[in-house]
Scaffold this motif. Structure first.
Motif, PDB file in Angstrom:
ATOM      1  N   GLY A 194     -16.387 103.760 -45.748  1.00  0.00           N
ATOM      2  CA  GLY A 194     -16.169 104.116 -44.358  1.00  0.00           C
ATOM      3  C   GLY A 194     -17.269 105.038 -43.889  1.00  0.00           C
ATOM      4  O   GLY A 194     -18.256 105.271 -44.571  1.00  0.00           O
ATOM      5  N   SER A 195     -17.100 105.572 -42.702  1.00  0.00           N
ATOM      6  CA  SER A 195     -18.142 106.427 -42.147  1.00  0.00           C
ATOM      7  C   SER A 195     -18.137 107.818 -42.766  1.00  0.00           C
ATOM      8  O   SER A 195     -19.154 108.480 -42.823  1.00  0.00           O
ATOM      9  CB  SER A 195     -17.957 106.542 -40.625  1.00  0.00           C
ATOM     10  N   ARG A 196     -16.966 108.252 -43.247  1.00  0.00           N
ATOM     11  CA  ARG A 196     -16.873 109.612 -43.769  1.00  0.00           C
ATOM     12  C   ARG A 196     -16.795 109.577 -45.299  1.00  0.00           C
ATOM     13  O   ARG A 196     -15.743 109.719 -45.901  1.00  0.00           O
ATOM     14  CB  ARG A 196     -15.647 110.314 -43.183  1.00  0.00           C
ATOM     15  N   ASN A 197     -17.938 109.344 -45.920  1.00  0.00           N
ATOM     16  CA  ASN A 197     -17.987 109.348 -47.376  1.00  0.00           C
ATOM     17  C   ASN A 197     -19.366 109.767 -47.848  1.00  0.00           C
ATOM     18  O   ASN A 197     -20.330 109.773 -47.081  1.00  0.00           O
ATOM     19  CB  ASN A 197     -17.622 107.964 -47.947  1.00  0.00           C
ATOM     20  N   LEU A 198     -19.444 110.158 -49.105  1.00  0.00           N
ATOM     21  CA  LEU A 198     -20.710 110.534 -49.722  1.00  0.00           C
ATOM     22  C   LEU A 198     -20.942 109.643 -50.932  1.00  0.00           C
ATOM     23  O   LEU A 198     -20.022 109.348 -51.691  1.00  0.00           O
ATOM     24  CB  LEU A 198     -20.682 112.005 -50.152  1.00  0.00           C
ATOM     25  N   PHE A 199     -22.188 109.227 -51.112  1.00  0.00           N
ATOM     26  CA  PHE A 199     -22.549 108.333 -52.207  1.00  0.00           C
ATOM     27  C   PHE A 199     -23.830 108.877 -52.830  1.00  0.00           C
ATOM     28  O   PHE A 199     -24.907 108.741 -52.268  1.00  0.00           O
ATOM     29  CB  PHE A 199     -22.751 106.924 -51.664  1.00  0.00           C
ATOM     30  N   GLU A 200     -23.710 109.512 -53.988  1.00  0.00           N
ATOM     31  CA  GLU A 200     -24.848 110.186 -54.597  1.00  0.00           C
ATOM     32  C   GLU A 200     -25.230 109.528 -55.917  1.00  0.00           C
ATOM     33  O   GLU A 200     -24.368 109.033 -56.649  1.00  0.00           O
ATOM     34  CB  GLU A 200     -24.529 111.663 -54.834  1.00  0.00           C
ATOM     35  N   CYS A 201     -26.525 109.526 -56.208  1.00  0.00           N
ATOM     36  CA  CYS A 201     -27.049 108.889 -57.412  1.00  0.00           C
ATOM     37  C   CYS A 201     -27.763 109.917 -58.279  1.00  0.00           C
ATOM     38  O   CYS A 201     -28.609 110.673 -57.790  1.00  0.00           O
ATOM     39  CB  CYS A 201     -28.010 107.764 -57.038  1.00  0.00           C
ATOM     40  N   VAL A 202     -27.420 109.947 -59.568  1.00  0.00           N
ATOM     41  CA  VAL A 202     -28.084 110.822 -60.535  1.00  0.00           C
ATOM     42  C   VAL A 202     -28.324 110.015 -61.814  1.00  0.00           C
ATOM     43  O   VAL A 202     -27.366 109.591 -62.470  1.00  0.00           O
ATOM     44  CB  VAL A 202     -27.236 112.074 -60.869  1.00  0.00           C
ATOM     45  N   ASN A 203     -29.577 109.785 -62.152  1.00  0.00           N
ATOM     46  CA  ASN A 203     -29.943 109.053 -63.375  1.00  0.00           C
ATOM     47  C   ASN A 203     -29.280 107.688 -63.473  1.00  0.00           C
ATOM     48  O   ASN A 203     -28.922 107.228 -64.554  1.00  0.00           O
ATOM     49  CB  ASN A 203     -29.575 109.865 -64.628  1.00  0.00           C
ATOM     50  N   ASN A 241      -7.145 118.320 -48.240  1.00  0.00           N
ATOM     51  CA  ASN A 241      -6.939 118.285 -46.800  1.00  0.00           C
ATOM     52  C   ASN A 241      -8.147 117.559 -46.215  1.00  0.00           C
ATOM     53  O   ASN A 241      -8.864 116.876 -46.939  1.00  0.00           O
ATOM     54  CB  ASN A 241      -6.774 119.695 -46.216  1.00  0.00           C
ATOM     55  N   ARG A 242      -8.418 117.709 -44.961  1.00  0.00           N
ATOM     56  CA  ARG A 242      -9.461 116.893 -44.330  1.00  0.00           C
ATOM     57  C   ARG A 242     -10.859 117.243 -44.817  1.00  0.00           C
ATOM     58  O   ARG A 242     -11.712 116.375 -44.957  1.00  0.00           O
ATOM     59  CB  ARG A 242      -9.380 117.082 -42.810  1.00  0.00           C
ATOM     60  N   TYR A 243     -11.113 118.501 -45.115  1.00  0.00           N
ATOM     61  CA  TYR A 243     -12.479 118.933 -45.371  1.00  0.00           C
ATOM     62  C   TYR A 243     -12.723 119.131 -46.869  1.00  0.00           C
ATOM     63  O   TYR A 243     -12.480 120.213 -47.408  1.00  0.00           O
ATOM     64  CB  TYR A 243     -12.778 120.219 -44.598  1.00  0.00           C
ATOM     65  N   CYS A 244     -13.200 118.098 -47.539  1.00  0.00           N
ATOM     66  CA  CYS A 244     -13.503 118.192 -48.961  1.00  0.00           C
ATOM     67  C   CYS A 244     -14.562 117.151 -49.311  1.00  0.00           C
ATOM     68  O   CYS A 244     -14.749 116.164 -48.590  1.00  0.00           O
ATOM     69  CB  CYS A 244     -12.252 117.980 -49.808  1.00  0.00           C
ATOM     70  N   TYR A 245     -15.277 117.362 -50.408  1.00  0.00           N
ATOM     71  CA  TYR A 245     -16.321 116.435 -50.835  1.00  0.00           C
ATOM     72  C   TYR A 245     -16.675 116.709 -52.286  1.00  0.00           C
ATOM     73  O   TYR A 245     -16.329 117.751 -52.856  1.00  0.00           O
ATOM     74  CB  TYR A 245     -17.557 116.547 -49.952  1.00  0.00           C
ATOM     75  N   CYS A 246     -17.389 115.759 -52.898  1.00  0.00           N
ATOM     76  CA  CYS A 246     -17.794 115.869 -54.300  1.00  0.00           C
ATOM     77  C   CYS A 246     -19.297 115.660 -54.427  1.00  0.00           C
ATOM     78  O   CYS A 246     -19.918 114.980 -53.609  1.00  0.00           O
ATOM     79  CB  CYS A 246     -17.077 114.837 -55.163  1.00  0.00           C
ATOM     80  N   SER A 247     -19.871 116.228 -55.502  1.00  0.00           N
ATOM     81  CA  SER A 247     -21.273 116.017 -55.838  1.00  0.00           C
ATOM     82  C   SER A 247     -21.395 115.836 -57.339  1.00  0.00           C
ATOM     83  O   SER A 247     -20.685 116.494 -58.113  1.00  0.00           O
ATOM     84  CB  SER A 247     -22.148 117.197 -55.393  1.00  0.00           C
ATOM     85  N   LEU A 248     -22.312 114.963 -57.746  1.00  0.00           N
ATOM     86  CA  LEU A 248     -22.560 114.709 -59.157  1.00  0.00           C
ATOM     87  C   LEU A 248     -23.808 115.452 -59.607  1.00  0.00           C
ATOM     88  O   LEU A 248     -24.826 115.447 -58.919  1.00  0.00           O
ATOM     89  CB  LEU A 248     -22.741 113.206 -59.402  1.00  0.00           C
ATOM     90  N   GLY A 249     -23.719 116.124 -60.761  1.00  0.00           N
ATOM     91  CA  GLY A 249     -24.865 116.861 -61.297  1.00  0.00           C
ATOM     92  C   GLY A 249     -25.079 116.545 -62.764  1.00  0.00           C
ATOM     93  O   GLY A 249     -24.144 116.172 -63.478  1.00  0.00           O
ATOM     94  N   TYR A 250     -26.328 116.706 -63.210  1.00  0.00           N
ATOM     95  CA  TYR A 250     -26.674 116.458 -64.611  1.00  0.00           C
ATOM     96  C   TYR A 250     -27.327 117.694 -65.189  1.00  0.00           C
ATOM     97  O   TYR A 250     -28.241 118.269 -64.582  1.00  0.00           O
ATOM     98  CB  TYR A 250     -27.638 115.272 -64.717  1.00  0.00           C
ATOM     99  N   GLU A 251     -26.841 118.125 -66.357  1.00  0.00           N
ATOM    100  CA  GLU A 251     -27.397 119.289 -67.042  1.00  0.00           C
ATOM    101  C   GLU A 251     -28.274 118.778 -68.183  1.00  0.00           C
ATOM    102  O   GLU A 251     -27.771 118.280 -69.190  1.00  0.00           O
ATOM    103  CB  GLU A 251     -26.250 120.153 -67.571  1.00  0.00           C
ATOM    104  N   PRO A 252     -29.622 118.862 -68.050  1.00  0.00           N
ATOM    105  CA  PRO A 252     -30.534 118.226 -69.003  1.00  0.00           C
ATOM    106  C   PRO A 252     -30.562 118.847 -70.389  1.00  0.00           C
ATOM    107  O   PRO A 252     -30.894 118.156 -71.359  1.00  0.00           O
ATOM    108  CB  PRO A 252     -31.904 118.349 -68.311  1.00  0.00           C
TER     109      PRO A 252
END
Length: 375
Positions: free
Chosen positions: A108-117, A148-159
């Motif tokens: 949908g319009s309100r989403n996040l799509f992140e790429c790591v490795n 609730n309405r205001y939340c999001y996720c992020s992917l991280g890599y610890e080398p």
């Protein structure tokens, strides 16, 4: 010769065959594509163990960056996900990734799509985070948190420790801070809450560079980047070299196309859209002193209006032109040579819109280690 006699003869001859040293198998396997290695996993427990071993996964992923076919382009449209297959003549086409259709309800319009490795983290404001490995065709739904309405996720890599973590941030109603949780892939079975941090509504996808997740903050006079150290699990801020425009919907992750965080040869960079033909590229030369270096990207005469929608790899930035008929065109800009490369892609549809193009390096990381959450 009877079948029994033939089998007995082969058993004797097999004992005489000198086994291949483990070091040579390691080297050969590290150069193979994921599709071949997934087949080798089914041959023996030894091969299965080798392909799943952390050091091997890391080395294979590193070598895939330079191996022919080790990096693919993945396109996200409004209606689904596709790979971009390009032939020797420079022609390309979209191939639908059918197994990702399970995510249709999440697009949908309100989403996040992140790429790591080569791993992807897909999240919306009302659904649990989803981790995708296109190389192994695995999908995992992380445990759900009351949202609730205001939340999001992020992917991280610890080398250093070679581990992936998902940062979950939730805004607290009528408060000036946000609550944060961490989920370590392959280790945690539930989310761990960490320190609270000030409220920072996100704009666009973040980017993870050398163990740090960088995110645009639409508050604080629209001039701040929030940096999250994946290993230390702590926050800090960096001042933007340019101000975000006024009139941005602070709670909409795609509310602005004027600034994007990207990686340029291992450094945090900000791509600022000045006009339809000109972009400013700000590169953080010294992170401790927050010294930014500016470069200007100018479109060549005759190039159409373009939108940035890709992170970089090996010094190239991808821009996408408007869809025309059953095809769309993307342009790669080489930062070193300051030159443009054009590619037309068949198979798109006029009613579709390209949300992003991602360089997807092959990665053997086994999502089977992750906890599966019932949807």
């Amino acid at each position: 010769m009877t079948t029994a006699a033939f089998y007995k003869m082969n058993m004797k001859s097999s004992r005489k065959v000198t086994s291949i040293p483990q070091e040579i198998i390691f080297e050969i396997f590290s150069l193979l594509p994921v599709k071949s290695l997934m087949r080798f996993r089914c041959i023996s427990k030894v091969y299965n163990s080798l392909v799943s071993e952390t050091d091997f996964v890391s080395i294979h992923q590193s070598r895939s960056m330079t191996r022919i076919g080790g990096i693919k382009l993945l396109a996200r449209e409004r209606e689904g996900f596709y790979t971009i297959e390009q032939n020797e003549d420079g022609e390309a086409s979209l191939l639908h990734i059918e197994y990702l259709d399970v995510l249709d309800d999440y697009i949908g319009s309100r989403n996040l799509f992140e790429c790591v490795n080569g791993l992807f983290c897909f999240s919306t404001w009302h659904q649990p985070a989803i981790i995708i490995n296109p190389s192994t065709r695995e999908i995992r739904f992380l445990p759900k948190i009351d949202v609730n309405r205001y939340c999001y996720c992020s992917l991280g890599y610890e080398p250093e420790e070679k581990i992936y973590k998902v940062l979950y941030t939730r805004f607290e109603a009528f408060e000036s801070h946000a609550r944060n949780w961490i989920f370590t892939l392959g280790m945690d079975k539930s989310w761990r809450e960490i320190e609270s941090f000030f409220l920072f509504p996100r704009l666009n996808e973040g980017v993870c560079i050398n163990g740090v997740i960088y995110m645009l903050d639409s508050f604080y006079q629209r001039k701040r980047i929030v940096a999250f150290d994946v290993k230390a699990e702590s926050f800090r801020t960096i001042t933007l070299p340019c101000a975000l425009p006024d009139g941005v919907d602070s709670y909409h992750p795609h509310g602005v196309d004027s600034c994007h965080l990207i990686e340029v040869k291992g450094k945090l960079s900000v791509l600022e859209n000045m006009t339809d033909e000109n972009f400013n590229l700000w590169i953080l030369g010294n992170g401790q002193l927050q010294i930014w270096e500016r470069d200007t990207i100018t479109s060549s005469p005759g190039l159409p209006r373009m939108n940035f929608c890709s992170h970089t790899y090996d010094g190239e930035i991808i821009f996408v032109a408007e869809v025309e008929g059953d095809k769309f065109t993307y342009f790669s800009y080489d930062i070193t040579t300051k030159s443009w490369r054009k590619c037309e892609v068949q198979g798109s549809q006029r009613e579709y819109s390209i949300k992003g193009i991602y360089r997807c390096v092959e990665n053997l990381y086994p999502l089977e280690k992750c906890l599966v959450n019932a949807r």
